[in-house]
Design an enzyme around this catalytic site. Structure first.
Site, PDB file in Angstrom:
ATOM      1  N   LYS A   1      -1.610 -12.975   4.785  1.00 34.27           N
ATOM      2  CA  LYS A   1      -0.457 -12.920   5.680  1.00 34.27           C
ATOM      3  C   LYS A   1      -0.702 -11.857   6.739  1.00 34.27           C
ATOM      4  CE  LYS A   1       4.282 -11.311   6.049  1.00 34.27           C
ATOM      5  NZ  LYS A   1       5.594 -11.089   5.432  1.00 34.27           N
TER       6      LYS A   1
ATOM      7  N   GLY B   1      14.089  -7.306   6.448  1.00 31.05           N
ATOM      8  CA  GLY B   1      14.940  -6.466   5.602  1.00 31.05           C
ATOM      9  C   GLY B   1      16.386  -6.363   6.050  1.00 31.05           C
TER      10      GLY B   1
END
Lengths: 70, 262
Positions: free
Chosen positions: B100, B161
């Site tokens: 990733k 987040g």
């Protein structure tokens, strides 16, 4: 026995006896047998080279592991 | 069977999860198990030296026989640092190529720096990495990542987040319509409905961490996310009814009503 070498490991300076292979370095750091990866001066050091590649004075070493992340 | 195929490998679960922010490895393990995820992200960081010698390692909690480990480049702000990190990860994970890529633009927003992301993707693809790229929800950027050879593009739903859910479903829709490699929503999912909406839009998968780890009961939320991703995918495949904003349509027969009272 040659003069000790000065290297940095994960940002901290260290003085270690030479000659020193990566396997010996990891032993000195109490990391023998751990699942980790090593970089010298920005280049990954393959595990297959740990036994014969030698540290040199001034080397900047990074020792990394996998930790929790997203 | 409806599978997610990334870089030629088929996965039954379309939910990918991170391993950060958990209380301990036991909670990590239980949450990941409850999520049903098969692809699990990890970060690469300096090891502690001279302490915690007997400490368990995250990779012991995540056996590679069971999970595909997806190392990330979280915390990298330049293409060079991201490439270095993934070279180390590949060595750490015995030559494993799936990775990733995320190159951040600033610490406050954690918004991706797309020029650096594209530069890193180019180098990594040339070196044989299978790159799943975290990106902005700009369809042009997603398309360019695909053209560079990324195996998946992963636009944000909202800031990493933040738990703010899907801010711009229209951009995601354009990306889904135009990009041929899998499109996974990465970042911003807050709760189960967000994941379901992403899947209903036609995303191929969802990647999340904080929404599970910071729930009051992470293991339970992991299960909720599993159900939401499955439900969203099923709804997408089933094809939702057309929206008819000004036209009601009774579901019960209009005939056969009992006698109206006088």
């Amino acid at each position: 026995m040659s003069a000790p070498i000065r290297i940095t490991v994960n940002g901290a300076p260290r003085e270690l006896p030479a000659p020193l292979t990566f396997t010996q370095l990891l032993g000195e750091l109490d990391l023998a047998g751990r699942r980790l990866a090593v970089e010298r001066n920005g280049e990954t050091v393959p595990r297959s080279r740990f036994g014969d590649a030698r540290l040199a004075d001034g080397d900047r070493i990074e020792v990394v592991i996998a930790v929790g992340g997203g | 069977m409806d599978k997610l195929v990334v870089a030629g490998k088929a996965y039954s679960s379309r939910l990918l999860v991170g391993t950060g922010k958990y209380r301990d490895f036991d909670e990590t393990r239980r949450a990941i198990e409850a999520s049903g995820a098969e692809i699990v992200t990890v970060a690469i960081r300096r090891t502690n030296i001279g302490q915690n010698a007997g400490e368990a390692s995250l990779l012991e909690v995540l056996p590679t026989s069971k999970y595909t480990i997806l190392p990330n480049t979280a915390g990298c702000y330049t293409a060079q640092d991201a490439v270095r990190t993934l070279r180390l990860a590949r060595e750490l994970l015995d030559g494993h190529a799936l990775a990733k890529l995320e190159v951040l633009g600033d610490a406050a927003s954690l918004y991706p720096n797309m020029p650096e992301t594209l530069a890193a993707a180019k180098t990594l693809v040339a070196e044989g990495f299978q790159v799943m790229a975290y990106c902005s929800d700009d369809p042009i950027m997603a398309k360019q990542l695909e053209e560079l050879g990324c195996v998946a593009v992963m636009p944000l739903a909202s800031l990493i987040g933040s738990g703010m859910g899907i801010i711009n479903p229209w951009n995601l829709q354009i990306i889904i319509d135009r990009v041929k490699v899998p499109v996974l929503v990465d970042a911003g999912i807050g709760t189960a409905s967000d994941a379901a909406i992403a899947m209903e839009l036609g995303c191929d998968g969802v990647l999340m961490n904080t929404a599970i780890a910071r729930a009051r009961e992470p293991v339970r939320m992991a299960h909720a996310m599993k159900l939401a991703v499955e439900a969203g995918r099923e709804a997408f495949l089933a094809g939702r009814m057309a929206k008819k904003p000004y036209e009601a349509s009774a579901s019960s027969p209009s005939s056969g009503l009992i006698q109206k009272s006088a």
